[in-house]
Write a protein that holds these residues in place. Structure first.
Motif, short mmCIF file in Angstrom:
data_model
loop_
_atom_site.label_atom_id
_atom_site.label_comp_id
_atom_site.label_asym_id
_atom_site.label_seq_id
_atom_site.Cartn_x
_atom_site.Cartn_y
_atom_site.Cartn_z
N ALA A 254 3.80 10.12 3.96
CA ALA A 254 4.94 9.21 3.83
C ALA A 254 4.53 7.78 4.15
O ALA A 254 4.94 6.84 3.46
CB ALA A 254 6.07 9.66 4.76
N ALA A 255 3.71 7.60 5.16
CA ALA A 255 3.33 6.26 5.60
C ALA A 255 2.43 5.54 4.60
O ALA A 255 2.40 4.30 4.56
CB ALA A 255 2.65 6.33 6.97
N THR A 256 1.69 6.28 3.81
CA THR A 256 0.69 5.67 2.92
C THR A 256 1.03 5.80 1.43
O THR A 256 0.18 5.54 0.59
CB THR A 256 -0.70 6.29 3.17
OG1 THR A 256 -0.63 7.71 2.98
CG2 THR A 256 -1.19 5.99 4.58
N THR A 257 2.27 6.15 1.10
CA THR A 257 2.66 6.29 -0.30
C THR A 257 2.46 5.01 -1.12
O THR A 257 1.99 5.07 -2.26
CB THR A 257 4.13 6.77 -0.41
OG1 THR A 257 4.22 8.09 0.13
CG2 THR A 257 4.59 6.80 -1.86
N PRO A 258 2.82 3.82 -0.62
CA PRO A 258 2.60 2.61 -1.42
C PRO A 258 1.15 2.43 -1.87
O PRO A 258 0.88 2.02 -3.01
CB PRO A 258 3.03 1.48 -0.48
CG PRO A 258 4.04 2.11 0.42
CD PRO A 258 3.54 3.50 0.64
N LEU A 259 0.22 2.76 -1.00
CA LEU A 259 -1.20 2.64 -1.35
C LEU A 259 -1.59 3.69 -2.39
O LEU A 259 -2.42 3.45 -3.26
CB LEU A 259 -2.05 2.78 -0.10
CG LEU A 259 -1.92 1.63 0.90
CD1 LEU A 259 -2.48 2.02 2.25
CD2 LEU A 259 -2.62 0.38 0.38
N ASP A 260 -0.98 4.87 -2.30
CA ASP A 260 -1.28 5.92 -3.27
C ASP A 260 -0.78 5.54 -4.66
O ASP A 260 -1.42 5.85 -5.67
CB ASP A 260 -0.64 7.23 -2.82
CG ASP A 260 -1.15 8.43 -3.61
OD1 ASP A 260 -2.36 8.51 -3.84
OD2 ASP A 260 -0.33 9.26 -4.01
N VAL A 261 0.37 4.88 -4.74
CA VAL A 261 0.89 4.42 -6.04
C VAL A 261 -0.08 3.43 -6.67
O VAL A 261 -0.38 3.50 -7.87
CB VAL A 261 2.29 3.78 -5.86
CG1 VAL A 261 2.75 3.11 -7.15
CG2 VAL A 261 3.30 4.82 -5.43
N CYS A 262 -0.59 2.49 -5.86
CA CYS A 262 -1.55 1.51 -6.37
C CYS A 262 -2.85 2.18 -6.80
O CYS A 262 -3.44 1.82 -7.83
CB CYS A 262 -1.82 0.45 -5.31
SG CYS A 262 -0.41 -0.59 -4.91
#
Length: 342
Positions: A254-262
């Motif tokens: 949950a905490a690192t989802t934005p980085l996974d999208v990129c």
């Protein structure tokens, strides 16, 4: 056969654990504990490298094999500009639609390259983590378990893991996308190499590290903390490994989802999304990926696929830790039995 550290020519003192933590293992050697748990606590560190590598490889392969269909859905749900035929509202609905419209085996396309990468990557990953954890715990916290040491050890292990897994991730995600032109892993590798060059396999490496270093730090710190609460003697306890692994994976995901999208955008190089964002050529760099995601979808864009990511990571880390701890226990116990005199 009762297995103790003494069977290897050295004496177990106070139920010392195999990870280098010198805390009392539960009342002067843990005579009242289950024999299996006692064996596990008193496993010697001298046999750890090959055991950790083998157990890690098995954990990685099992994790990715079991969860691969969900991973395929996650990749598609993170698409910034999906084809109208590939828009999904739930994981179950997505899998059902993919199987119905694209064939039963479609959610598994690319699994072979993932297995080939996961074995060696996780072998180095767990072996490095265990070695660094013991070393750093001795530096930071001589008589216990240091969360700082666990976080740093997880970060260091990630450097090795991602160096192996990044090319596999690139191939895997391109094969998972809707209407992918790559029918096979080998064909995908050849196409990417020919049209984009070898650097394409590591285009998202810095983003991958930027995502996975905090992910693994949160993951390992949370796992070790929960183990202290649920399994303080660090015996072989499958239930505690499953619960600790699952919760640690969910929080880190949950905490690192934005980085996974990129990372997904850099790996897949979605043509329609890049065209809408007026990006010519290839998108490179984490900063450019962040700007592109925001330009196309605003803040919600950074959390596309978060439900699928959590649902994927929670059982993945639970499977990984439970399989890893089982093989670590089983292999080391077998090695002790084969060496012990009769």
């Amino acid at each position: 056969m009762e297995l103790r550290r003494g069977g290897m020519g050295s004496q177990a003192v106070g139920g010392r654990r195999m990870d280098g933590d010198g805390r009392d293992g539960g009342g002067g050697g843990g005579g009242s504990k289950d024999a299996g748990a006692e064996d596990y606590e008193n496993l010697p560190t001298s046999a750890s490298l090959s055991t950790h590598m083998t157990a890690g490889a098995m954990a990685g392969i099992m994790e990715h094999m079991v969860m691969y269909p969900v991973d395929s859905v996650k990749t598609r749900m993170q698409s910034l500009n999906p084809d109208p035929k590939a828009q999904y509202t739930s994981i179950y609905g997505a899998l059902k639609k993919i199987v119905r419209t694209e064939g039963f085996w479609r959610p598994l396309r690319g699994i072979n390259v993932m297995i080939m990468g996961a074995g060696p990557a996780h072998a180095m990953y767990f072996a490095c983590y265990e070695k660094m954890k013991r070393t750093l715990n001795a530096v930071f916290h001589h008589h216990g378990n240091s969360h700082i040491a666990n976080g740093i050890a997880g970060s260091m292990a990630t450097l090795l893991h991602d160096a192996v897994m990044n090319p596999a991730e690139v191939v895997k995600q391109r094969m998972q996308m809707y209407n992918s032109p790559h029918p096979s892993a080998l064909g995908c590798i050849r196409s990417v190499w020919r049209t984009e060059g070898p650097r394409a396999f590591y285009r998202s490496y810095t983003t991958q590290l930027t995502m996975n270093v905090p992910f693994q730090s949160i993951h390992f710190i949370t796992y070790e903390f929960l183990q202290e609460q649920l399994n303080p003697h660090r015996g072989y306890n499958p239930q505690s490994h499953i619960v600790s692994g699952g919760l640690a994976g969910a929080l880190a995901a949950a905490a690192t989802t934005p980085l996974d999208v990129c990372k997904t955008l850099l790996n897949t190089q979605e043509n329609m999304a890049l065209s809408l964002a007026n990006v010519s050529g290839r998108l490179t760099g984490m900063a450019n990926a962040f700007r592109t995601v925001y330009r196309l979808n605003g803040l919600p864009g950074y959390f596309k696929g978060i439900q699928a990511r959590i649902i994927y990571q929670m059982p993945s880390t639970a499977i990984s830790w439970s399989v890893y701890e089982f093989f670590k226990y089983f292999l080391t116990k077998h090695k002790l039995e084969s060496r012990a005199p009769y």
